[in-house]
Enzyme design. Sequence first.
Site, PDB file in Angstrom:
ATOM      1  CD  GLU A  47      -2.766   1.157   2.506  1.00  0.00           C
ATOM      2  OE1 GLU A  47      -3.792   1.849   2.505  1.00  0.00           O
ATOM      3  OE2 GLU A  47      -2.417   0.470   3.488  1.00  0.00           O
ATOM      4  CE  LYS A 120      -7.781   1.459   3.241  1.00  0.00           C
ATOM      5  NZ  LYS A 120      -6.487   1.806   3.901  1.00  0.00           N
ATOM      6  CB  CYS A 157      -4.784  -1.472   4.200  1.00  0.00           C
ATOM      7  SG  CYS A 157      -3.880  -1.556   5.781  1.00  0.00           S
TER       8      CYS A 157
END
Length: 291
Positions: A47, A120, A157
């Site tokens: 990331e 995300k 994540c």
Amino acid sequence: MATEIDTVAIGLIQMSCAPEPHLNLDKAIAKIEEAAARGAQIVCTQELFRSHYPCQTEDQAAFELAEPIPGPSTEALGKIAKSRKISIIASLFERRAAGVYHNTSVVIDETGEIAGRYRKMHIPDDPRFYEKYYFTPGDLDFGAHPTAHASVGVLVCWDQWFPEAARLTAMAGAQIIFYPTAIGWWHGEPAGVRPVQRDAWETIQRSHAIANGVFVAAVNRVGIEGELEFWGDSFVADPFGQVIARAGGSDEETLVVECDLKKIEETRRSWPFLRDRRIDAYHDLTRRFRS
């Protein structure tokens, strides 16, 4: 009728990051080249690989790390993808417009072009992980992106902890779900808490592999940045949830892992969770909480 590909070699780039973005891009390119030379056909970065993790504080200067997509990183990585005939998944700080930024992963195919993009969806706001200050939640839904070697899904994540995200990505056709990650321990946390957190992180992702009958690849960073020590331990789990490869917890490492895609069909025949879902009874999942 085209012959389906049975196996694919994936590469995970676990590395430490310098303060200077150009150094991190150069390092990542070198490691992608290494992975390709070892046979990797799809390579994924950690990331926000181009910088130190920027979200430990709320600092307007950190927005200068953002870049457009397409932009410098996708141009540089596209050249590598085209020359090596590989696909690259790259996690970037995207500047979409003035004041609108995303934590975005792009899928670059073997032609060097952008084949897919994921922003995300789940944005954390915890001490030293102040992502809500920087990132607008994603608006591209959960999807699968075809490459020459496999259909891939990308989550990022904090998305790791949400079974709904993994389920919808698998339902879209992903055979491998990649999780570019930046997760670590705060220096002030008790030593006994550390293995518990790391084990929970691995367990939830292995459960996504099992519940959906897919491969899961988690790509974390290493090194100490500010008050965080990133714990590495990048790994690949097969559709039975078995860890078939794992990196160490403190050193840079490039994993190249062969995934037998036939295991997806085999696993789903034995554990037909998708078949037995009660889609008629799940309407309350669209509610925040059922009181």
